[in-house]
Motif scaffolding. Structure first.
Motif, PDB file in Angstrom:
ATOM      1  N   PRO A  54       3.776  10.980   0.039  1.00  0.00           N
ATOM      2  CA  PRO A  54       3.705   9.558  -0.372  1.00  0.00           C
ATOM      3  C   PRO A  54       4.264   9.734  -1.708  1.00  0.00           C
ATOM      4  N   ASP A  55       4.703   8.667  -2.490  1.00  0.00           N
ATOM      5  CA  ASP A  55       5.060   8.562  -3.868  1.00  0.00           C
ATOM      6  C   ASP A  55       4.354   9.534  -4.880  1.00  0.00           C
ATOM      7  N   ALA A  56       2.872   9.136  -4.632  1.00  0.00           N
ATOM      8  CA  ALA A  56       1.832   9.872  -5.356  1.00  0.00           C
ATOM      9  C   ALA A  56       1.772  11.106  -5.119  1.00  0.00           C
TER      10      ALA A  56
ATOM     11  N   PHE B 150      -1.977   4.238  -0.060  1.00  0.00           N
ATOM     12  CA  PHE B 150      -1.976   4.331  -1.333  1.00  0.00           C
ATOM     13  C   PHE B 150      -0.251   4.602  -1.668  1.00  0.00           C
ATOM     14  N   ASP B 151       0.541   4.147  -0.551  1.00  0.00           N
ATOM     15  CA  ASP B 151       1.872   4.395  -1.038  1.00  0.00           C
ATOM     16  C   ASP B 151       2.361   2.880  -0.778  1.00  0.00           C
ATOM     17  N   ASP B 152       1.745   2.260   0.173  1.00  0.00           N
ATOM     18  CA  ASP B 152       2.386   0.973   0.540  1.00  0.00           C
ATOM     19  C   ASP B 152       1.195  -0.323   0.000  1.00  0.00           C
ATOM     20  N   GLN B 153       0.084  -0.187  -0.038  1.00  0.00           N
ATOM     21  CA  GLN B 153      -0.661  -1.204  -0.573  1.00  0.00           C
ATOM     22  C   GLN B 153      -1.328  -1.091  -1.989  1.00  0.00           C
ATOM     23  N   GLN B 154      -1.989  -0.132  -1.853  1.00  0.00           N
ATOM     24  CA  GLN B 154      -2.776   0.326  -3.259  1.00  0.00           C
ATOM     25  C   GLN B 154      -1.975   1.442  -4.218  1.00  0.00           C
ATOM     26  N   LYS B 155      -1.198   1.069  -4.959  1.00  0.00           N
ATOM     27  CA  LYS B 155      -0.167   1.817  -5.486  1.00  0.00           C
ATOM     28  C   LYS B 155      -1.000   2.518  -6.651  1.00  0.00           C
TER      29      LYS B 155
ATOM     30  N   ASN C  68      -0.987   6.778  -8.831  1.00  0.00           N
ATOM     31  CA  ASN C  68       0.034   8.152  -9.128  1.00  0.00           C
ATOM     32  C   ASN C  68      -0.722   9.329  -8.624  1.00  0.00           C
TER      33      ASN C  68
END
Length: 343
Positions: free
Chosen positions: A234-236, A300-305, A307
């Motif tokens: 994911p981004d985080a 956590f990537d798409d909905q609840q952003k 880090n």
């Protein structure tokens, strides 16, 4: 921009027609959703790489509806392979065979003299392949490097406008990709762990099975997906948390000024999390954790952003080997530690 259509299971004939035209169709399996194209059509296969943003030297799994399809391409299916096929197919086991020269496009094999074959347990997808009349490639239907999709919605999020359609058969059951075993070598070798464990294969075959989980070098062509490039990320930043370190990890999270994602077993969630923590329940067993892993990372990537994502580590035995294989890759092999969180 392509209009991505959602097909229901009773519309699979329409999806098969699109495959025959060289279009890309995402399909359900018991593991994750795959991205299908006619495996005999090199131009269609090349479009899979473009749609995913996938490196072109990363070989693709050939998804089949019958053993007869495999026999058309494989040089030989050994007695041991037939034994595995009879017991584990259809199911989450991929077999690598030596193939007949130029029987499959280079875009499928990565230029190797081998190819990986799988027959999924999902009856809708087997019907799709049967109606298309050809085997289809089947990498995960996501943007390359991101967490694999376990619902049609995940696929739509990543590939809308890039593929012709998605066959929606609900949430997948296993949640991590198939086990890949190389049968082109002298000793059978597991190149990617999955729901069928190396121990299970060894006991079944009554012969040694090597577990080879290495990352290949920059100049080396991988024989199976997931051996060379960053995956499932994911981004985080994901931090793997060992069971004994959950109190320290949650204390660290409480001290942060931002929201922190927490993917943890039910027992940890029920203890109560700091106010700034966003929970994602992994359930009570390694089976539920494996089933929910990619969906949690995508949440956590798409909905609840966020880090940072604190994610439960499990013992690397049985299915835990497959779970930790994916989690190590999604985190960059980073564990939470008391003295240096995130290092």
């Amino acid at each position: 921009m392509v209009i991505t259509k959602i097909y229901q299971p009773d519309q699979v004939d329409q999806a098969a027609d699109e495959l025959k035209k060289g279009e890309l169709i995402a399909f359900p399996t018991e593991t994750v959703y795959g991205l299908g194209a006619d495996a005999t059509n090199e131009q269609a296969v090349k479009r899979v790489y473009l749609a995913k943003g996938r490196p072109s030297d990363n070989p693709l799994i050939v998804t089949v509806s019958s053993v007869k399809m495999v026999e058309k391409y494989a040089i030989e299916i050994s007695p041991a392979a037939h034994k595995l096929i009879k017991h584990f197919w259809p199911g989450p086991l991929t077999l690598i065979f030596k193939i007949k020269p130029e029987s499959l496009p280079k875009a499928v094999t990565g230029g190797l003299k081998t190819a990986a074959f799988r027959m999924p347990a999902n009856t809708v997808t087997r019907k799709l392949i049967e109606l298309a009349g050809v085997p289809i490639v089947g990498p995960s239907a996501n943007s390359s490097g991101k967490p694999s999709p376990t619902t049609a919605a995940h696929v739509f999020h990543d590939l809308e406008g890039r593929i012709a359609g998605i066959v929606d058969d609900g949430s997948t059951k296993v949640g991590v990709e198939s086990t890949i075993i190389d049968l082109s070598t002298k000793v059978p070798t597991v190149l990617r762990p999955g729901a069928v464990t190396a121990e299970e294969l060894e006991n079944f075959l009554q012969e040694p099975v090597i577990s080879d989980h290495h990352q290949v070098g920059a100049q080396e062509v991988p024989k199976a997906p997931g051996m060379k490039y960053k995956h499932y990320a994911p981004d985080a930043q994901v931090l793997m948390v060992k069971e004994a370190l959950w109190p320290a990890a949650l204390q660290w999270a409480a001290e942060q000024s931002e929201k922190i994602g927490v993917m943890a077993p039910t027992t940890v969630i029920k203890t109560g999390l700091p106010a700034n923590c966003l929970p994602y329940d992994l359930g009570e067993t390694i089976q539920t954790a494996s089933h929910r892993l990619f969906a949690g990372l995508r949440n956590f990537d798409d909905q609840q952003k966020v880090n940072w994502i604190l994610t439960a580590a499990y013992p690397e035995t049985g299915l835990g080997t497959a779970y930790m294989n994916r989690l190590r890759k999604s985190s960059g092999n980073v564990f939470f530690t008391k003295n240096n969180p995130g290092n």
